[in-house]
Design a protein around this motif. Structure first.
Motif, PDB file in Angstrom:
ATOM      1  N   GLU A 222      -1.923  -4.647   0.281  1.00  0.00           N
ATOM      2  CA  GLU A 222      -1.563  -6.060   0.271  1.00  0.00           C
ATOM      3  C   GLU A 222      -2.792  -6.958   0.261  1.00  0.00           C
ATOM      4  O   GLU A 222      -2.767  -8.040  -0.337  1.00  0.00           O
ATOM      5  CB  GLU A 222      -0.683  -6.396   1.474  1.00  0.00           C
ATOM      6  CG  GLU A 222       0.726  -5.829   1.393  1.00  0.00           C
ATOM      7  CD  GLU A 222       1.521  -6.393   0.240  1.00  0.00           C
ATOM      8  OE1 GLU A 222       1.356  -7.601  -0.064  1.00  0.00           O
ATOM      9  OE2 GLU A 222       2.309  -5.649  -0.369  1.00  0.00           O
ATOM     10  N   SER A 223      -3.856  -6.501   0.873  1.00  0.00           N
ATOM     11  CA  SER A 223      -5.065  -7.303   0.974  1.00  0.00           C
ATOM     12  C   SER A 223      -5.774  -7.513  -0.361  1.00  0.00           C
ATOM     13  O   SER A 223      -6.582  -8.434  -0.493  1.00  0.00           O
ATOM     14  CB  SER A 223      -6.039  -6.669   1.972  1.00  0.00           C
ATOM     15  OG  SER A 223      -6.380  -5.353   1.583  1.00  0.00           O
TER      16      SER A 223
ATOM     17  N   LYS B 192      -3.914  -7.032  -3.518  1.00  0.00           N
ATOM     18  CA  LYS B 192      -2.905  -7.226  -4.561  1.00  0.00           C
ATOM     19  C   LYS B 192      -3.114  -8.562  -5.275  1.00  0.00           C
ATOM     20  O   LYS B 192      -3.270  -9.604  -4.646  1.00  0.00           O
ATOM     21  CB  LYS B 192      -1.506  -7.155  -3.957  1.00  0.00           C
ATOM     22  CG  LYS B 192      -0.381  -7.057  -4.976  1.00  0.00           C
ATOM     23  CD  LYS B 192       0.965  -6.844  -4.297  1.00  0.00           C
ATOM     24  CE  LYS B 192       1.003  -5.530  -3.560  1.00  0.00           C
ATOM     25  NZ  LYS B 192       2.333  -5.266  -2.931  1.00  0.00           N
TER      26      LYS B 192
END
Length: 122
Positions: free
Chosen positions: A61-62, A64
């Protein structure tokens, strides 16, 4: 013996871009998963992204929306395109691979590169 050799690390300003490369040799599995990992001093290792033999990709997520993992099968090279870099992206980056009938992208990666340092300054 499988060998992975990384290149492309360096120092960049925040907001800049960098492309990491991983040359893979003696790796001829039809089913496989290749990934990029990173680790900063005092922090846990984090999987940045992976790509499997079907071309499916997943990202932390960091990263993306900013990073893209890809592979050039003709040249046997794994890439990590990193855009909009942030100081928190600073870490040692490693490429890794696993292959075989029972391999899994969420399992153990037995083959690793030596790592390449990425430093992002503000």
């Amino acid at each position: 013996q499988v060998q992975l050799v990384e290149s492309g690390g360096g120092s960049v300003q925040a907001g800049g871009s960098l492309r990491l490369s991983c040359a893979v040799s003696k790796f001829i599995f039809s089913k496989y998963c290749m990934g990029w990992f990173r680790q900063a001093p005092g922090k846990e290792r984090e999987k940045v992204a992976h790509i499997d033999s079907d071309g499916s990709t997943r990202y932390a997520e960091s990263v993306k929306g900013r990073f893209t993992i890809s592979q050039d099968n003709a040249k046997n090279i794994l890439y990590l395109q990193m855009n909009s870099l942030k100081p928190e992206d600073t870490a040692m980056y490693y490429c890794a691979a696993t292959g075989g009938s029972w391999s899994s992208c969420i399992g153990i990666f037995p083959y690793w590169g030596q790592g390449t340092q990425v430093t992002v300054s503000s």
